[in-house]
Scaffold this active site. Structure first.
Site, short mmCIF file in Angstrom:
data_model
loop_
_atom_site.label_atom_id
_atom_site.label_comp_id
_atom_site.label_asym_id
_atom_site.label_seq_id
_atom_site.Cartn_x
_atom_site.Cartn_y
_atom_site.Cartn_z
N ASN A 18 13.18 -23.57 41.24
CA ASN A 18 13.53 -22.17 40.97
C ASN A 18 15.09 -22.27 40.62
O ASN A 18 15.93 -22.26 41.55
CB ASN A 18 13.28 -21.27 42.37
CG ASN A 18 13.62 -19.83 41.89
OD1 ASN A 18 13.98 -19.45 40.81
ND2 ASN A 18 13.80 -19.05 42.98
N LYS A 55 16.79 -20.00 39.62
CA LYS A 55 17.44 -18.45 39.83
C LYS A 55 18.27 -18.32 38.50
O LYS A 55 18.03 -18.46 37.72
CB LYS A 55 18.34 -18.54 41.11
CG LYS A 55 17.43 -18.87 42.15
CD LYS A 55 17.96 -18.56 43.51
CE LYS A 55 17.11 -19.24 44.60
NZ LYS A 55 17.43 -19.04 45.85
N HIS A 76 9.83 -13.26 45.28
CA HIS A 76 10.72 -13.81 45.86
C HIS A 76 11.73 -13.11 46.94
O HIS A 76 11.92 -11.82 46.25
CB HIS A 76 11.57 -14.58 45.03
CG HIS A 76 12.54 -15.50 45.52
ND1 HIS A 76 13.59 -15.21 46.14
CD2 HIS A 76 12.37 -16.98 45.45
CE1 HIS A 76 14.26 -16.39 46.65
NE2 HIS A 76 13.39 -17.39 46.20
N GLU A 97 14.81 -12.58 47.23
CA GLU A 97 16.01 -12.02 46.44
C GLU A 97 15.34 -10.95 45.57
O GLU A 97 16.09 -9.83 45.57
CB GLU A 97 16.62 -12.92 45.53
CG GLU A 97 17.29 -14.13 46.36
CD GLU A 97 17.47 -15.39 45.73
OE1 GLU A 97 18.08 -16.43 46.25
OE2 GLU A 97 17.04 -15.54 44.60
N GLU A 129 8.70 -18.97 52.47
CA GLU A 129 10.45 -19.29 52.45
C GLU A 129 10.93 -18.40 53.58
O GLU A 129 11.26 -17.16 53.22
CB GLU A 129 10.89 -18.80 50.97
CG GLU A 129 10.56 -19.71 49.97
CD GLU A 129 11.46 -19.74 48.70
OE1 GLU A 129 11.87 -20.70 48.35
OE2 GLU A 129 11.64 -18.55 48.21
N GLY A 169 19.28 -21.02 50.72
CA GLY A 169 20.85 -21.12 50.40
C GLY A 169 21.68 -21.29 51.32
O GLY A 169 22.76 -21.18 51.30
N SER A 190 16.13 -24.48 51.52
CA SER A 190 17.03 -25.51 51.71
C SER A 190 16.43 -27.16 51.87
O SER A 190 16.67 -27.97 52.52
CB SER A 190 17.84 -25.55 52.94
OG SER A 190 18.87 -24.42 52.90
#
Length: 250
Positions: free
Chosen positions: A9, A11, A94, A96, A166, A172, A212
């Site tokens: 991904n 992003k 996701h 985010e 996730e 991140g 990660s």
């Protein structure tokens, strides 16, 4: 035996020329893998990436889509549009998107249905926050997200949905759930699918881990009983590192 699916991904990273250079470097390194390799790239990179992965074993996915086929939705892209240029996969829900763009369990469900209507394979994200984890609510949160995401789908559609667990606190941050914790959470998701759709369907669903993932921890994670590969963020921006993750079993 479920296949391993490793998806990158990107992003909001990579210009088209960078995407093409990346694929040229990655392709020879992953050409002999038995694992499925997917790059989920920004909209602007989709067409260029699709051209560059021809004659390779790399698949291309988008990072989001709207649940409507067309209309007055400025800045959005539909599943029909993605399919028209040859996109195969799409990330939906996701964390985010949920955090920054008001994505809800309801819109996630609508988008999954729209993905299937347009012949796309959804990669659906679920995961808990650090606060929810510390309160002992991990299982409750991720199984509920899974149930709501899959609501109204046929058994066949469920079996063709990829779920990416996730933990939000691991995205991140450099923090990674232990292999055992990740596997237990993914097993809880699989058990929930079993309750609703039966053991055969649950056994067939691909459930990835994301948060990660790196070349150094991929093998330990992916060799767990219920982890079927990964949705990889930062490490997917480096072709050599991503290749190590894809080739974890070499």
């Amino acid at each position: 035996m479920r296949r391993k699916v490793i998806a990158g991904n990107w992003k909001m990273n990579m210009l088209p020329n960078e995407a093409m250079e990346f694929i040229e470097k990655l392709a020879p390194q992953v050409k002999d893998t038995d694992n499925e390799v997917i790059l989920c790239v920004p909209y602007i990179d989709l067409f260029y990436s699709l051209l560059n992965v021809q004659e390779t074993n790399i698949k291309i996915g988008a990072q989001n889509m709207h649940f409507k086929e067309s209309g007055a939705y400025t800045g959005e892209v539909s599943g029909k549009m993605l399919k028209s240029i040859g996109v195969e996969y799409v990330i939906i829900g996701h964390s985010e998107r949920r955090q920054y763009f008001a994505e809800t369990d309801e819109t996630v469900n609508k988008k999954i249905k729209a993905a299937f209507e347009n012949g796309l394979k959804p990669i659906v994200c679920v995961g808990e926050t650090l606060e929810q984890r510390e309160e002992g609510k991990t299982k409750e949160i991720i199984t509920k997200q899974t149930e709501l995401a899959l609501e109204g789908l046929t058994p066949e559609q469920v079996q063709n949905t990829i779920i990416a667990y996730e933990p939000i606190w691991a995205i991140g941050t450099g923090k990674t759930a232990t292999a055992e914790d990740a596997n237990n959470s993914i097993k809880s998701i699989r058990d929930k699918i079993c309750q609703i759709y039966g053991q055969k369907i649950a056994n067939g669903v691909i459930i990835q881990y994301g948060g990660s993932v790196k070349g150094e921890n991929a093998k330990e994670l992916f060799e767990m009983s219920d982890i079927d590969g990964g949705l990889v963020g930062g490490a997917s921006l480096k072709p050599d590192e991503f290749a190590k993750i894809v080739n974890y079993d070499k």
